[in-house]
Design a protein around this motif. Structure first.
Motif, PDB file in Angstrom:
ATOM      1  N   GLY A  19       0.568 -43.305 -89.851  1.00  0.00           N
ATOM      2  CA  GLY A  19      -0.612 -44.136 -89.636  1.00  0.00           C
ATOM      3  C   GLY A  19      -1.267 -44.057 -88.282  1.00  0.00           C
ATOM      4  O   GLY A  19      -2.091 -44.918 -87.964  1.00  0.00           O
ATOM      5  N   THR A  20      -0.926 -43.044 -87.468  1.00  0.00           N
ATOM      6  CA  THR A  20      -1.546 -42.962 -86.148  1.00  0.00           C
ATOM      7  C   THR A  20      -2.467 -41.760 -85.984  1.00  0.00           C
ATOM      8  O   THR A  20      -2.923 -41.482 -84.871  1.00  0.00           O
ATOM      9  N   SER A  21      -2.759 -41.071 -87.077  1.00  0.00           N
ATOM     10  CA  SER A  21      -3.738 -39.977 -86.999  1.00  0.00           C
ATOM     11  C   SER A  21      -4.280 -39.693 -88.397  1.00  0.00           C
ATOM     12  O   SER A  21      -3.713 -40.139 -89.399  1.00  0.00           O
ATOM     13  N   GLY A  22      -5.390 -38.972 -88.450  1.00  0.00           N
ATOM     14  CA  GLY A  22      -5.939 -38.489 -89.708  1.00  0.00           C
ATOM     15  C   GLY A  22      -6.197 -39.568 -90.731  1.00  0.00           C
ATOM     16  O   GLY A  22      -6.724 -40.644 -90.432  1.00  0.00           O
ATOM     17  N   ILE A  23      -5.807 -39.291 -91.978  1.00  0.00           N
ATOM     18  CA  ILE A  23      -6.040 -40.226 -93.075  1.00  0.00           C
ATOM     19  C   ILE A  23      -5.330 -41.546 -92.825  1.00  0.00           C
ATOM     20  O   ILE A  23      -5.886 -42.621 -93.051  1.00  0.00           O
ATOM     21  N   GLY A  24      -4.091 -41.487 -92.361  1.00  0.00           N
ATOM     22  CA  GLY A  24      -3.321 -42.703 -92.153  1.00  0.00           C
ATOM     23  C   GLY A  24      -3.978 -43.655 -91.178  1.00  0.00           C
ATOM     24  O   GLY A  24      -4.020 -44.874 -91.411  1.00  0.00           O
ATOM     25  N   LEU A  25      -4.498 -43.128 -90.083  1.00  0.00           N
ATOM     26  CA  LEU A  25      -5.159 -43.976 -89.092  1.00  0.00           C
ATOM     27  C   LEU A  25      -6.441 -44.568 -89.665  1.00  0.00           C
ATOM     28  O   LEU A  25      -6.747 -45.754 -89.455  1.00  0.00           O
ATOM     29  N   LEU A  43       6.331 -40.852 -86.198  1.00  0.00           N
ATOM     30  CA  LEU A  43       7.304 -40.334 -85.249  1.00  0.00           C
ATOM     31  C   LEU A  43       7.093 -40.969 -83.885  1.00  0.00           C
ATOM     32  O   LEU A  43       5.952 -41.262 -83.497  1.00  0.00           O
ATOM     33  N   ASP A  44       8.176 -41.192 -83.175  1.00  0.00           N
ATOM     34  CA  ASP A  44       8.113 -41.912 -81.902  1.00  0.00           C
ATOM     35  C   ASP A  44       7.641 -40.980 -80.793  1.00  0.00           C
ATOM     36  O   ASP A  44       8.431 -40.315 -80.125  1.00  0.00           O
ATOM     37  N   ARG A  45       6.328 -40.936 -80.614  1.00  0.00           N
ATOM     38  CA  ARG A  45       5.701 -40.110 -79.588  1.00  0.00           C
ATOM     39  C   ARG A  45       4.771 -40.982 -78.752  1.00  0.00           C
ATOM     40  O   ARG A  45       4.167 -41.926 -79.283  1.00  0.00           O
ATOM     41  N   ARG A  49       2.225 -44.142 -80.077  1.00  0.00           N
ATOM     42  CA  ARG A  49       2.296 -45.524 -79.590  1.00  0.00           C
ATOM     43  C   ARG A  49       0.971 -45.935 -78.941  1.00  0.00           C
ATOM     44  O   ARG A  49       0.518 -47.075 -79.112  1.00  0.00           O
ATOM     45  N   ALA A  50       0.365 -45.014 -78.210  1.00  0.00           N
ATOM     46  CA  ALA A  50      -0.888 -45.334 -77.528  1.00  0.00           C
ATOM     47  C   ALA A  50      -1.994 -45.651 -78.524  1.00  0.00           C
ATOM     48  O   ALA A  50      -2.785 -46.591 -78.319  1.00  0.00           O
ATOM     49  N   VAL A  51      -2.074 -44.891 -79.620  1.00  0.00           N
ATOM     50  CA  VAL A  51      -3.084 -45.145 -80.648  1.00  0.00           C
ATOM     51  C   VAL A  51      -2.866 -46.517 -81.269  1.00  0.00           C
ATOM     52  O   VAL A  51      -3.802 -47.308 -81.437  1.00  0.00           O
ATOM     53  N   ALA A  52      -1.610 -46.814 -81.627  1.00  0.00           N
ATOM     54  CA  ALA A  52      -1.313 -48.105 -82.241  1.00  0.00           C
ATOM     55  C   ALA A  52      -1.645 -49.252 -81.293  1.00  0.00           C
ATOM     56  O   ALA A  52      -2.248 -50.255 -81.696  1.00  0.00           O
ATOM     57  N   ASP A  53      -1.262 -49.112 -80.032  1.00  0.00           N
ATOM     58  CA  ASP A  53      -1.541 -50.164 -79.052  1.00  0.00           C
ATOM     59  C   ASP A  53      -3.039 -50.375 -78.884  1.00  0.00           C
ATOM     60  O   ASP A  53      -3.523 -51.512 -78.808  1.00  0.00           O
ATOM     61  N   HIS A  54      -3.781 -49.272 -78.830  1.00  0.00           N
ATOM     62  CA  HIS A  54      -5.230 -49.348 -78.637  1.00  0.00           C
ATOM     63  C   HIS A  54      -5.896 -50.121 -79.771  1.00  0.00           C
ATOM     64  O   HIS A  54      -6.846 -50.881 -79.550  1.00  0.00           O
ATOM     65  N   LEU A  57      -2.364 -52.296 -83.733  1.00  0.00           N
ATOM     66  CA  LEU A  57      -1.505 -52.080 -84.883  1.00  0.00           C
ATOM     67  C   LEU A  57      -0.045 -52.217 -84.458  1.00  0.00           C
ATOM     68  O   LEU A  57       0.317 -51.853 -83.340  1.00  0.00           O
ATOM     69  N   THR A  58       0.786 -52.724 -85.338  1.00  0.00           N
ATOM     70  CA  THR A  58       2.216 -52.813 -85.056  1.00  0.00           C
ATOM     71  C   THR A  58       2.832 -51.438 -85.247  1.00  0.00           C
ATOM     72  O   THR A  58       2.784 -50.877 -86.353  1.00  0.00           O
ATOM     73  N   PHE A  59       3.403 -50.878 -84.188  1.00  0.00           N
ATOM     74  CA  PHE A  59       3.959 -49.526 -84.269  1.00  0.00           C
ATOM     75  C   PHE A  59       5.427 -49.570 -84.642  1.00  0.00           C
ATOM     76  O   PHE A  59       6.216 -50.308 -84.034  1.00  0.00           O
ATOM     77  N   ILE A  60       5.793 -48.783 -85.637  1.00  0.00           N
ATOM     78  CA  ILE A  60       7.178 -48.694 -86.086  1.00  0.00           C
ATOM     79  C   ILE A  60       7.625 -47.245 -85.990  1.00  0.00           C
ATOM     80  O   ILE A  60       7.149 -46.390 -86.754  1.00  0.00           O
TER      81      ILE A  60
END
Length: 260
Positions: A19-25, A43-45, A49-54, A57-60
């Motif tokens: 959910g942090t890029s492409g279709i998922g985002l 994946l924990d990159r 995390r930066a995309v989710a924080d921006h 979104l809750t990052f898992i």
């Protein structure tokens, strides 16, 4: 008895994988704009995390090729958001290679991420999705869940299997108001597809532009790539109250690919 309870949008919680890029985002942002609380598993990159924080979104962090991470992703969503009403199985990746040289470990990992993980996430989240009374599972398949292309043995196999899983889960979830559907887009303009273009150029001996025109768009009636927002718009409908009667459906967003 089937529940008719429909939670208010602002109380609904969603988990979107990849959910942090492409279709998922695009899906995560669309659901968030509709008032849902959204967790994204990836994946924990640092960039993820930066995309989710921006976006709030809750990052898992999760490697969905690992069974324990699939369970942990559901548990973390429930811990963070308190419920699970919508699950969007989107995570995936591609590897372009002839069968005779396709790496066995890559095959295993692709099926784990794109077929086993959706099963496990549904299994671990089933009780929470059922408690919703209007639970929604959306599996992002692909036009390659309907047709095949050379050099994509693992991807095509996983996506075909995802359709069978979707239909089975739809039958099992109907009694508790849980719908399960699959969306099958043609090529979407994402970082993943950009990588495919380069891989297919190498495998087929074509230029990147020739890959787009002669391979990706050749079977399509509409000669343009989809955008992530196009898929997100269809997901938005499928998880809405209006789609309560749709389950076990395989929705082609394929630019007319299968109309021939």
């Amino acid at each position: 008895m089937t529940s008719t309870f429909e939670p208010a949008p602002e109380t609904r919680a969603a988990l979107v994988t990849g959910g942090t890029s492409g279709i998922g985002l695009a899906v995560a942002r669309s659901l968030q704009q509709q008032g849902l609380r959204v967790a994204v598993a990836d994946l924990d990159r640092p960039e993820a995390r930066a995309v989710a924080d921006h976006d709030g979104l809750t990052f898992i962090p999760a490697d969905l090729s690992r069974r324990d991470d699939c369970r942990a992703a559901v548990d973390a969503t429930l811990d963070a958001l308190g419920s699970l009403d919508v699950l969007v199985n989107n995570a995936g990746f591609q590897h372009i290679e002839p069968i005779r040289s396709f790496p066995e470990d890559t095959w295993d990992r692709m099926l784990a991420v794109m077929l086993t993980a959706p099963f496990l996430l549904m299994r671990y989240g089933w009780d929470a999705l059922s408690r919703s009374g209007a639970g929604r599972v959306v599996n992002i398949a692909s036009i390659h869940a309907q047709v095949a292309s050379p050099y994509k043995s693992a991807y095509v196999s996983a996506k075909h299997g995802l359709i069978g899983l979707t239909r089975t889960a739809a039958l099992e979830g109907a009694a508790v108001g849980l719908t399960v559907n699959a969306i099958c887009p043609a090529y979407v303009r994402t970082p993943l597809v950009d990588g495919q273009i380069q891989d297919q150029a190498r495998t087929r001996g074509l230029s990147p532009q020739q890959v787009v025109e002669q391979v990706m768009l050749e079977p399509a009636a509409i000669k343009r790539l989809l955008e992530p927002q196009d898929v997100a718009a269809l997901v938005q409908y499928v998880v809405s109250p209006a789609a309560w009667g749709m389950t076990g459906a395989v929705l082609d967003l394929d630019l007319g690919w299968t109309a021939r």
